[in-house]
Design a protein around this motif. Structure first.
Motif, short mmCIF file in Angstrom:
data_model
loop_
_atom_site.label_atom_id
_atom_site.label_comp_id
_atom_site.label_asym_id
_atom_site.label_seq_id
_atom_site.Cartn_x
_atom_site.Cartn_y
_atom_site.Cartn_z
N HIS A 53 0.83 -1.20 0.00
CA HIS A 53 0.00 0.00 0.00
C HIS A 53 0.87 1.25 0.00
CE1 HIS A 53 -3.78 -2.15 1.75
NE2 HIS A 53 -3.83 -2.10 0.44
N PHE A 54 0.30 2.36 -0.48
CA PHE A 54 1.09 3.59 -0.65
C PHE A 54 1.72 4.07 0.64
CE2 PHE A 54 -2.82 5.37 0.94
CZ PHE A 54 -2.44 6.52 1.62
N ASP A 55 1.05 3.87 1.79
CA ASP A 55 1.59 4.38 3.06
C ASP A 55 2.70 3.50 3.61
OD1 ASP A 55 -0.65 2.60 3.34
OD2 ASP A 55 -0.71 3.01 5.48
N HIS A 56 3.11 2.51 2.83
CA HIS A 56 4.25 1.67 3.16
C HIS A 56 5.32 1.72 2.07
CE1 HIS A 56 2.07 -0.51 6.47
NE2 HIS A 56 1.05 -0.02 5.78
N LEU A 57 4.89 1.82 0.82
CA LEU A 57 5.82 1.61 -0.30
C LEU A 57 6.05 2.84 -1.18
CD1 LEU A 57 7.53 -0.46 -1.90
CD2 LEU A 57 5.45 -1.08 -3.15
N ALA A 58 5.17 3.84 -1.14
CA ALA A 58 5.23 4.91 -2.15
C ALA A 58 6.56 5.64 -2.19
CB ALA A 58 4.10 5.91 -1.91
N ASP A 59 7.24 5.77 -1.05
CA ASP A 59 8.52 6.48 -1.01
C ASP A 59 9.72 5.56 -1.20
OD1 ASP A 59 7.25 8.89 -0.63
OD2 ASP A 59 7.58 8.94 1.53
N VAL A 60 9.50 4.25 -1.20
CA VAL A 60 10.63 3.31 -1.26
C VAL A 60 11.38 3.39 -2.59
CG1 VAL A 60 11.29 0.87 -1.18
CG2 VAL A 60 9.65 1.79 0.49
N PRO A 61 10.71 3.57 -3.75
CA PRO A 61 11.50 3.68 -4.98
C PRO A 61 12.57 4.77 -4.92
CG PRO A 61 9.20 3.35 -5.53
CD PRO A 61 9.26 3.56 -4.04
N TYR A 62 12.20 5.95 -4.44
CA TYR A 62 13.17 7.04 -4.35
C TYR A 62 14.24 6.73 -3.31
CZ TYR A 62 15.19 11.66 -3.61
OH TYR A 62 16.08 12.71 -3.49
N ILE A 63 13.83 6.21 -2.16
CA ILE A 63 14.80 5.91 -1.10
C ILE A 63 15.76 4.81 -1.53
CG2 ILE A 63 15.04 5.05 1.26
CD1 ILE A 63 12.35 6.44 1.89
N ALA A 64 15.25 3.81 -2.22
CA ALA A 64 16.13 2.74 -2.71
C ALA A 64 17.15 3.28 -3.71
CB ALA A 64 15.29 1.63 -3.33
N LYS A 65 16.73 4.24 -4.53
CA LYS A 65 17.65 4.82 -5.51
C LYS A 65 18.76 5.62 -4.85
CE LYS A 65 14.54 5.16 -9.48
NZ LYS A 65 13.77 6.06 -10.40
N ILE A 66 18.41 6.43 -3.84
CA ILE A 66 19.41 7.31 -3.26
C ILE A 66 20.34 6.60 -2.27
CG2 ILE A 66 17.99 9.35 -3.59
CD1 ILE A 66 17.39 9.32 -0.58
N THR A 67 19.87 5.46 -1.72
CA THR A 67 20.69 4.76 -0.72
C THR A 67 21.35 3.50 -1.25
OG1 THR A 67 18.82 3.44 0.08
CG2 THR A 67 19.20 5.60 1.14
N GLY A 68 20.79 2.92 -2.31
CA GLY A 68 21.29 1.64 -2.79
C GLY A 68 20.95 0.48 -1.87
N ALA A 69 19.99 0.67 -0.97
CA ALA A 69 19.66 -0.35 0.02
C ALA A 69 19.07 -1.60 -0.63
CB ALA A 69 18.67 0.22 1.04
N LYS A 70 19.30 -2.74 0.01
CA LYS A 70 18.65 -3.98 -0.37
C LYS A 70 17.21 -3.93 0.14
CE LYS A 70 22.95 -6.65 0.11
NZ LYS A 70 23.81 -5.51 0.50
N VAL A 71 16.25 -4.28 -0.72
CA VAL A 71 14.84 -4.22 -0.34
C VAL A 71 14.29 -5.64 -0.27
CG1 VAL A 71 12.56 -3.31 -0.88
CG2 VAL A 71 14.61 -2.02 -1.54
N ILE A 72 13.67 -5.97 0.85
CA ILE A 72 13.06 -7.28 1.05
C ILE A 72 11.55 -7.08 1.12
CG2 ILE A 72 12.92 -9.32 2.55
CD1 ILE A 72 15.72 -8.64 3.57
N GLY A 73 10.81 -7.74 0.21
CA GLY A 73 9.37 -7.58 0.17
C GLY A 73 8.74 -8.62 -0.74
N THR A 74 7.43 -8.52 -0.90
CA THR A 74 6.70 -9.48 -1.71
C THR A 74 7.01 -9.32 -3.19
OG1 THR A 74 4.81 -7.99 -1.99
CG2 THR A 74 4.79 -9.46 -0.05
N GLU A 75 6.49 -10.27 -3.99
CA GLU A 75 6.62 -10.16 -5.44
C GLU A 75 6.00 -8.86 -5.94
OE1 GLU A 75 5.45 -12.86 -9.37
OE2 GLU A 75 4.10 -12.84 -7.64
N THR A 76 4.86 -8.49 -5.38
CA THR A 76 4.21 -7.24 -5.77
C THR A 76 5.09 -6.05 -5.46
OG1 THR A 76 1.96 -8.12 -5.58
CG2 THR A 76 2.23 -5.73 -5.31
#
Length: 292
Positions: free
Chosen positions: A86-109
């Motif tokens: 849902h947006f209140d969990h994931l909406a900012d993750v694309p940008y944060i993943a780009k700027i930090t290079g962090a490994k993201v653990i989550g569902t297929e969706t």
């Protein structure tokens, strides 16, 4: 408690970013949980304040992250744990993943949404629940769970993104895509995270965190003996910190006192009766809780 070697003595620090979002660090490793910073002024309902002068965001609008706000709060991340999409969990993750290079653990969706935004495959760890992964100086067990029983227990959404959707997504296109919990094992602490007010009891058998980020909100009242069962199945953690309790339609700095009084204080009082040895810490926006 932990299988990690190379022990160090720094305490664990948990910074509450609002909604179900946390920054957790043990002095060496930084883990973000559901990092949602933008706090959209969503719709025009009672959760909106007339003092909030930001533009209204509808569910039919493209979700646009507050990159200035994110940059002011997020400077480092090694891992990002996403409970559901849902947006209140994931909406900012694309940008944060780009700027930090962090490994993201989550569902297929979750991972397919991030692929849509160009996050490279080496950063993505798609999981179903049941995985127990060891990384350098950090381990995480992925636990299947259920979303909160919203809409007076009528909520259910079985949609998933089995293929990569088209980005950018509208707010409404951030579908649940299944829900997870995480047992995040740091050097000196095991932190069990929740992203909603629900759980599957049998999936938590043998899970004994010393810190529980417990989903606390009104939807938990529709579940049978939620507080009692959650505390018992998690072996009465030493520290419980409520999460996902605030009004996330309001920006940082706006009062959340009504949520504290109507949700957190009753929860704290109930836990005191059920487990006197457990300490409930009420978090504040952008406040850091240090646990030795």
């Amino acid at each position: 408690m932990s299988i990690i070697t190379n022990a160090q003595t720094d305490p664990i620090k948990l910074k509450y970013l609002g909604t179900a979002a946390w920054e957790i660090t043990d002095g060496e490793l930084t883990v973000l949980v559901d990092p949602y910073i933008s706090r959209f002024k969503l719709g025009t309902g009672p959760g909106i304040s007339p003092d909030d002068k930001r533009a209204t965001v509808e569910r039919s609008d493209i979700a646009v992250s507050d990159t200035v706000g994110i940059d002011s709060l997020i400077t480092k991340a090694d891992f990002i744990l996403v409970h559901h999409s849902h947006f209140d969990h994931l909406a900012d993750v694309p940008y944060i993943a780009k700027i930090t290079g962090a490994k993201v653990i989550g569902t297929e969706t979750t991972c397919n949404i991030l692929r849509a935004y160009g996050i490279p495959e080496e950063q993505l760890y798609p999981v179903k629940g049941g995985e127990d992964y060891q990384f350098k100086n950090f381990a995480v067990k992925v636990i299947p769970t259920l979303h909160s029983a919203l809409n007076e227990k009528h909520y259910i959404d079985n949609r998933v993104y089995s293929n990569i959707p088209e980005a950018p997504l509208k707010v409404s296109e951030f579908i649940e895509g299944g829900s997870l919990m995480f047992l995040a094992r740091f050097t000196n602490h095991d932190v069990l995270t929740m992203g909603s007010m629900n759980f599957v009891e049998r999936e938590l058998l043998g899970i004994k965190p010393d810190i529980l980020l417990a989903g606390v909100n009104r939807s938990q009242l529709g579940l049978y003996k939620y507080n009692e069962r959650l505390l018992a199945i998690t072996n009465y953690p030493k520290v419980v910190i409520p999460t996902h309790w605030d009004n996330f339609r309001l920006p940082y700095g706006f009062s959340q006192q009504s949520g504290v009084e109507t949700k957190l204080i009753p929860f704290q009082e109930d836990v005191k009766k059920l487990a006197p040895q457990t300490k409930v810490i009420i978090p504040k926006h952008l406040g850091t809780i240090t646990i030795d």
